[in-house]
Design an enzyme around this catalytic site. Structure first.
Site, mmCIF file in Angstrom:
data_model
loop_
_atom_site.group_PDB
_atom_site.id
_atom_site.type_symbol
_atom_site.label_atom_id
_atom_site.label_comp_id
_atom_site.label_asym_id
_atom_site.label_seq_id
_atom_site.Cartn_x
_atom_site.Cartn_y
_atom_site.Cartn_z
ATOM 1 N N ARG A 63 -0.156 6.534 7.346
ATOM 2 C CA ARG A 63 0.101 6.580 5.897
ATOM 3 C C ARG A 63 -0.339 7.913 5.314
ATOM 4 N NH1 ARG A 63 1.333 1.370 4.096
ATOM 5 N NH2 ARG A 63 0.332 -0.345 5.183
ATOM 6 N N LYS B 99 0.828 -1.190 0.000
ATOM 7 C CA LYS B 99 0.000 0.000 0.000
ATOM 8 C C LYS B 99 0.872 1.253 0.000
ATOM 9 C CE LYS B 99 -3.288 -2.484 2.869
ATOM 10 N NZ LYS B 99 -3.735 -2.696 4.269
ATOM 11 N N GLY B 100 2.119 1.085 0.451
ATOM 12 C CA GLY B 100 2.978 2.229 0.715
ATOM 13 C C GLY B 100 3.261 3.123 -0.477
ATOM 14 N N ASP C 200 3.699 3.320 6.775
ATOM 15 C CA ASP C 200 2.912 3.126 8.001
ATOM 16 C C ASP C 200 3.754 2.673 9.177
ATOM 17 O OD1 ASP C 200 3.289 0.429 6.809
ATOM 18 O OD2 ASP C 200 2.067 -0.206 8.503
ATOM 19 N N ASP D 244 14.745 -0.585 1.808
ATOM 20 C CA ASP D 244 15.363 -0.733 3.119
ATOM 21 C C ASP D 244 16.433 -1.830 3.024
ATOM 22 O OD1 ASP D 244 15.648 -0.474 5.929
ATOM 23 O OD2 ASP D 244 14.064 -1.912 6.324
ATOM 24 N N LYS E 257 17.055 3.812 2.255
ATOM 25 C CA LYS E 257 17.752 3.717 3.550
ATOM 26 C C LYS E 257 19.006 2.890 3.320
ATOM 27 C CE LYS E 257 14.543 3.051 7.075
ATOM 28 N NZ LYS E 257 13.881 2.090 7.997
ATOM 29 N N GLU F 299 7.899 2.427 -5.627
ATOM 30 C CA GLU F 299 7.910 1.896 -4.255
ATOM 31 C C GLU F 299 8.152 3.023 -3.251
ATOM 32 O OE1 GLU F 299 7.083 -0.053 -2.163
ATOM 33 O OE2 GLU F 299 8.531 -1.592 -1.595
ATOM 34 N N ASP F 300 7.647 2.846 -2.044
ATOM 35 C CA ASP F 300 7.811 3.866 -1.016
ATOM 36 C C ASP F 300 9.255 3.987 -0.523
ATOM 37 O OD1 ASP F 300 7.762 1.376 0.273
ATOM 38 O OD2 ASP F 300 6.025 1.819 1.529
ATOM 39 N N PHE G 10 13.095 4.574 11.738
ATOM 40 C CA PHE G 10 11.802 4.144 11.224
ATOM 41 C C PHE G 10 10.992 5.369 10.800
ATOM 42 C CE2 PHE G 10 7.660 2.199 10.966
ATOM 43 C CZ PHE G 10 7.986 1.052 10.266
HETATM 44 P P1 IMP Z 1 12.879 -4.024 2.246
HETATM 45 O O1 IMP Z 1 12.402 -5.307 1.632
HETATM 46 O O2 IMP Z 1 13.564 -4.263 3.556
HETATM 47 O O3 IMP Z 1 13.719 -3.192 1.298
HETATM 48 O O4 IMP Z 1 11.635 -3.133 2.649
HETATM 49 C C1 IMP Z 1 10.408 -3.424 2.217
HETATM 50 C C2 IMP Z 1 9.293 -2.710 2.913
HETATM 51 O O5 IMP Z 1 9.506 -2.542 4.306
HETATM 52 C C3 IMP Z 1 9.048 -1.314 2.404
HETATM 53 O O6 IMP Z 1 8.353 -1.324 1.180
HETATM 54 C C4 IMP Z 1 8.192 -0.771 3.520
HETATM 55 O O7 IMP Z 1 6.867 -1.196 3.344
HETATM 56 C C5 IMP Z 1 8.779 -1.422 4.750
HETATM 57 N N1 IMP Z 1 9.673 -0.479 5.429
HETATM 58 C C6 IMP Z 1 11.008 -0.480 5.459
HETATM 59 N N2 IMP Z 1 11.498 0.537 6.191
HETATM 60 C C7 IMP Z 1 10.422 1.212 6.635
HETATM 61 C C8 IMP Z 1 10.252 2.387 7.447
HETATM 62 O O8 IMP Z 1 11.203 3.047 7.924
HETATM 63 N N3 IMP Z 1 8.978 2.772 7.680
HETATM 64 C C9 IMP Z 1 7.896 2.111 7.195
HETATM 65 N N4 IMP Z 1 7.998 1.013 6.431
HETATM 66 C C10 IMP Z 1 9.250 0.570 6.163
HETATM 67 MG MG MG Z 2 6.206 -1.255 0.869
#
Ligand code: IMP
Ligand code: MG
Length: 174
Positions: free
Chosen positions: A162, A40-41, A156, A100, A128, A96-97, A149
């Site tokens: 959100r 949803k992000g 969210d 990470d 990040k 994508e939002d 975070f």
């Molecule tokens: P990744 O797979 O670790 O790169 O991150 C995937 C998902 O984790 C992102 O699309 C977000 O939905 C969630 N996410 C990662 N870091 C944050 C944050 O700081 N705040 C909120 N959601 C996060």
């Molecule tokens: Mg996401």
């Protein structure tokens, strides 16, 4: 208890998203782009970004979950909702939002590549870099953020916040 402080104001965020839209418009001149929003992000970012793209735009949505705790992902990605339209021959940008660990997008981009788009790029509102485990090439990146975070503009904390029109940092989480 935790508190929320502003990291990126609405004004700065929207100004940067406008620049990203202008850059995409230049890069895809004479073509169309097909945006795939990761729910949803990515929803708030995609709708804003798409307003500033001047080449023809189509949109689609996917939803994925990665198993793990609320604030970290695990590397195992499950498709909850796949995109509706075929990607073959299209200029696709995944929207994508935040990137990470990189687990979600490295998995997803590999999967989408097999569906034979003409091109496949990634637009991420936030990055990040300190937390990266899987390498992911971000073609259009809004802002790098510290290892904290963050919430708002689609992101969210426990499904809340959100709708904040800016990026905030949650402090005091254990
Ligand atoms: P990744 O797979 O670790 O790169 O991150 C995937 C998902 O984790 C992102 O699309 C977000 O939905 C969630 N996410 C990662 N870091 C944050 C944050 O700081 N705040 C909120 N959601 C996060
Ligand atoms: Mg996401």
């Amino acid at each position: 208890m935790y508190t929320i402080s502003t990291l990126i104001s609405e004004e700065k965020l929207v100004a940067r998203i406008k620049e990203m839209g202008a850059q995409i418009s230049r890069d895809y001149e004479g073509k169309s782009v097909h945006l795939i929003c990761i729910l949803k992000g990515g929803a708030y970012f995609m709708t804003e970004l798409s307003k500033y793209i001047t080449v023809p735009v189509t949109i689609d949505f996917m939803q994925v979950t990665s198993y793990g705790s609320e604030t970290t992902s695990s590397g195992i990605v499950k498709i909850v909702k796949d995109h509706d339209e075929p990607l073959e021959g299209r200029e696709v940008i995944v929207v994508e939002d935040i990137i990470d660990t990189g687990y979600t997008l490295s998995y997803l981009l590999e999967m989408l590549k097999d569906r034979k788009p003409a091109s496949l790029k990634l637009a991420a509102m936030l990055n990040k870099p300190d937390r990266r485990i899987r390498e992911v090439k971000i073609d259009y990146c809004g802002f790098d953020v510290p290892d904290k975070f963050v919430i708002g503009y689609g992101l969210d904390y426990d499904q809340k916040y959100r709708n904040l029109p800016y990026i905030g940092v949650v402090e005091g989480l254990d």
